[in-house]
Design a protein around this motif. Structure first.
Motif, short mmCIF file in Angstrom:
data_model
loop_
_atom_site.label_atom_id
_atom_site.label_comp_id
_atom_site.label_asym_id
_atom_site.label_seq_id
_atom_site.Cartn_x
_atom_site.Cartn_y
_atom_site.Cartn_z
N ALA A 201 0.83 -1.21 0.00
CA ALA A 201 0.00 0.00 0.00
C ALA A 201 0.86 1.26 0.00
O ALA A 201 0.59 2.22 -0.74
CB ALA A 201 -0.94 -0.01 1.20
N VAL B 210 2.49 1.77 -3.53
CA VAL B 210 1.59 2.28 -4.56
C VAL B 210 1.19 3.72 -4.27
O VAL B 210 1.11 4.56 -5.18
CB VAL B 210 0.35 1.37 -4.69
CG1 VAL B 210 -0.59 1.92 -5.76
CG2 VAL B 210 0.76 -0.05 -5.03
N ALA B 211 0.94 4.04 -2.99
CA ALA B 211 0.55 5.40 -2.64
C ALA B 211 1.66 6.39 -2.96
O ALA B 211 1.41 7.47 -3.53
CB ALA B 211 0.20 5.47 -1.15
N PHE C 98 -6.06 6.78 -7.85
CA PHE C 98 -5.60 5.72 -6.95
C PHE C 98 -6.83 4.96 -6.47
O PHE C 98 -7.75 5.55 -5.91
CB PHE C 98 -4.85 6.33 -5.77
CG PHE C 98 -4.38 5.32 -4.74
CD1 PHE C 98 -3.14 4.71 -4.86
CD2 PHE C 98 -5.17 5.00 -3.66
CE1 PHE C 98 -2.70 3.80 -3.92
CE2 PHE C 98 -4.74 4.09 -2.70
CZ PHE C 98 -3.50 3.49 -2.83
N GLN C 99 -6.84 3.65 -6.68
CA GLN C 99 -8.01 2.85 -6.31
C GLN C 99 -7.58 1.46 -5.87
O GLN C 99 -6.70 0.85 -6.46
CB GLN C 99 -8.96 2.74 -7.50
CG GLN C 99 -10.23 1.98 -7.20
CD GLN C 99 -11.16 1.93 -8.41
OE1 GLN C 99 -10.77 2.30 -9.52
NE2 GLN C 99 -12.39 1.48 -8.21
N LYS C 100 -8.22 0.96 -4.81
CA LYS C 100 -8.00 -0.40 -4.36
C LYS C 100 -9.07 -1.30 -4.98
O LYS C 100 -10.27 -1.00 -4.93
CB LYS C 100 -8.07 -0.49 -2.83
CG LYS C 100 -6.92 0.18 -2.12
CD LYS C 100 -6.84 -0.22 -0.66
CE LYS C 100 -6.40 -1.67 -0.53
NZ LYS C 100 -6.23 -2.07 0.89
N ASP D 40 -7.62 -7.01 -3.13
CA ASP D 40 -6.40 -6.88 -2.35
C ASP D 40 -5.32 -6.09 -3.08
O ASP D 40 -4.20 -5.95 -2.57
CB ASP D 40 -5.86 -8.28 -2.00
CG ASP D 40 -6.78 -9.05 -1.07
OD1 ASP D 40 -7.48 -8.37 -0.28
OD2 ASP D 40 -6.81 -10.29 -1.14
N SER D 41 -5.64 -5.61 -4.27
CA SER D 41 -4.66 -4.89 -5.07
C SER D 41 -4.96 -3.40 -5.06
O SER D 41 -6.07 -2.96 -4.80
CB SER D 41 -4.68 -5.40 -6.51
OG SER D 41 -4.38 -6.79 -6.56
N ALA D 42 -3.93 -2.60 -5.34
CA ALA D 42 -4.07 -1.16 -5.47
C ALA D 42 -3.57 -0.77 -6.85
O ALA D 42 -2.55 -1.27 -7.32
CB ALA D 42 -3.29 -0.44 -4.39
N VAL E 13 -8.78 9.72 -5.25
CA VAL E 13 -8.65 8.49 -4.46
C VAL E 13 -10.03 7.95 -4.15
O VAL E 13 -10.91 8.70 -3.69
CB VAL E 13 -7.90 8.75 -3.13
CG1 VAL E 13 -7.71 7.45 -2.37
CG2 VAL E 13 -6.58 9.43 -3.37
N ALA F 127 -7.08 5.10 2.51
CA ALA F 127 -6.32 5.30 1.28
C ALA F 127 -6.02 6.78 1.06
O ALA F 127 -4.92 7.15 0.65
CB ALA F 127 -7.09 4.73 0.09
N THR G 130 -12.10 5.54 -1.74
CA THR G 130 -11.90 4.97 -0.41
C THR G 130 -13.25 4.78 0.28
O THR G 130 -14.21 5.50 -0.02
CB THR G 130 -10.98 5.86 0.45
OG1 THR G 130 -10.77 5.27 1.72
CG2 THR G 130 -11.59 7.24 0.63
#
Length: 440
Positions: free
Chosen positions: A304, A307-308, A420-422, A425-427, A325, A332, A327
């Motif tokens: 996390a 990626v952030a 930015f997006q989750k 379990d991935s970002a 983002v 996030a 969230t």
């Protein structure tokens, strides 16, 4: 935000008449509550006060604590103790007007709980009824204080309420790292801390606290900045510089107190502090602070974090106008803001469907409001329709961000946006470009 009283010693002026104190006179601080408050007698609701203090200790009395500028606080020096009485020397002339005053003893721990029974009653009634977003925990000294409050909030069905630990004593600074780990944010209370510490030491603790909060990505708020504006239209040059330096150090917010509670120029205080903060943000060294945060992140860097930080770096490389983002908890958005991007972070807070024994509800409003306390974040509550239907929230969410960006002057055609997006379990980080009303 609900602010707890904590282990605060208070004095009641039943008559409400102003009381004049003269320098070099004597006053008796007593736990005998049958006596009336006056310039010679100070009844305090704490039986052990005479046992706790020693000759030479400092006691402060006032609606707001002594700053050196105000003439509405009294500085006392302990001369001796006699049974339940403490004989003090009045160090400065002042007039106390009002019905309730605070007593603070410098560097003397008061043997009272941080979360008092009175605080619990207020939280369980007023706090629950209003579903408060934040609780400011006054006089936080240990991590256990935060844990106790969090356990109590769960019992009051306020598990989403965030806790900002107000660190305002030397004892709190000694345990700062542990407190920061448990709290959702920090309020650095310089009023009391400025009494416990020599003036030349306060800035060291402030810079330490702000730096620690920045490294872990938790909001930090600075208090007591333009005290002179309680009675003056403009702050002093030193106060203006102090506000700017708090911003340059990395503070997320500024909290006003006496200036807006009982000051003569509350609106002007807010405007001037806002202008100073905006000016300081214009010269904030985003590149240097990005590198500073990266340097302190533990290695190997978590997925996390990686990626952030990449999203912030990408925003710089492509000269993006904003970072969007998605969230649901706000985590996030806080993670992105931790790296202090040079562009605004538009957080689309996605409502979550929740159920109890009686009904289905959507959460998200509290999480969006709580993000207002994070520097550089513009939170927007998304629509629950997409969640209920199970459709993708990315396209309508992006359009919502674009509409908001255009309305406040953050976006125009041909601007680039870092998203930015989750997903599970991935970002994911991607770059899109605004063309009219469309995305490319």
């Amino acid at each position: 935000m609900l602010d707890t009283t904590g282990p605060e010693l208070q004095v009641c002026n039943k008559t409400g008449n102003p009381v004049d104190f003269k320098a070099d006179s004597h006053i008796t601080v007593t736990s005998d509550l049958s006596k009336e408050f006056c310039a010679e007698v100070l009844p305090v609701d704490y039986a052990d006060l005479a046992k706790m203090v020693r000759k030479g200790d400092t006691v402060y009395l006032g609606q707001h604590l002594f700053t050196g500028h105000e003439t509405t606080s009294v500085w006392l020096e302990v001369l001796e103790t006699k049974g339940q009485d403490v004989i003090c020397l009045v160090k400065n002339s002042a007039t106390l007007a009002g019905s309730m005053f605070t007593v603070y003893v410098s560097n003397v721990p008061i043997n009272l709980p941080t979360l008092t029974e009175h605080d619990k009653q207020v939280i369980s009634k007023w706090g629950s009824r209003n579903n408060v977003d934040f609780i400011s925990l006054s006089y936080t000294c240990h991590a256990e204080d935060v844990k106790e409050l969090r356990d109590f909030l769960k019992k009051q069905n306020l598990s989403e309420t965030q806790i900002y630990a107000k660190v305002e004593t030397v004892e709190g600074m000694k345990h700062f790292d542990e407190i920061l780990q448990e709290a959702d944010g920090i309020i650095f209370g310089r009023g009391n801390l400025g009494i416990d510490l020599p003036p030349e030491k306060v800035f060291l603790f402030q810079k330490y606290a702000v730096n620690k909060c920045n490294i872990v990505g938790k909001p930090v708020v600075i208090t007591r900045v333009v005290d002179s504006m309680t009675g003056n239209l403009r702050p002093t040059r030193a106060e203006a510089t102090d506000v700017a330096n708090a911003v340059l150090d990395g503070a997320d917010g500024i909290m006003l107190g006496a200036e807006t509670l009982r000051g003569l120029y509350p609106v002007e205080s807010i405007k001037i502090v806002g202008k100073i903060c905006a000016e300081a943000e214009n010269v904030y060294n985003y590149t240097l602070n990005f590198k500073r945060i990266i340097r302190h992140v533990e290695e190997p860097m978590s997925y996390a974090e990686s990626v952030a930080s990449s999203a912030v770096r990408s925003a710089v490389k492509v000269n993006a106008a904003i970072i969007v983002v998605f969230t649901s908890s706000g985590r996030a958005a806080r993670l992105i803001a931790k790296y202090r991007p040079h562009v605004p972070v538009v957080a689309i807070v996605t409502p979550r469907l929740q159920a109890n024994s009686l009904k289905w509800t959507f959460s998200g409003a509290a999480q969006a409001r709580q993000l207002l306390g994070v520097r550089g974040v513009y939170p927007i509550l998304g629509s629950p329709d997409n969640v209920a239907s199970g459709s993708s929230i990315e396209e309508p969410g992006l359009r919502l961000a674009i509409e908001h960006g255009r309305s406040v002057g953050l976006l125009k055609s041909s601007d680039r946006i870092v998203v930015f997006q989750k997903i599970g379990d991935s970002a994911v980080v991607k770059i899109v470009e605004v063309q009219g009303q469309l995305l490319v």
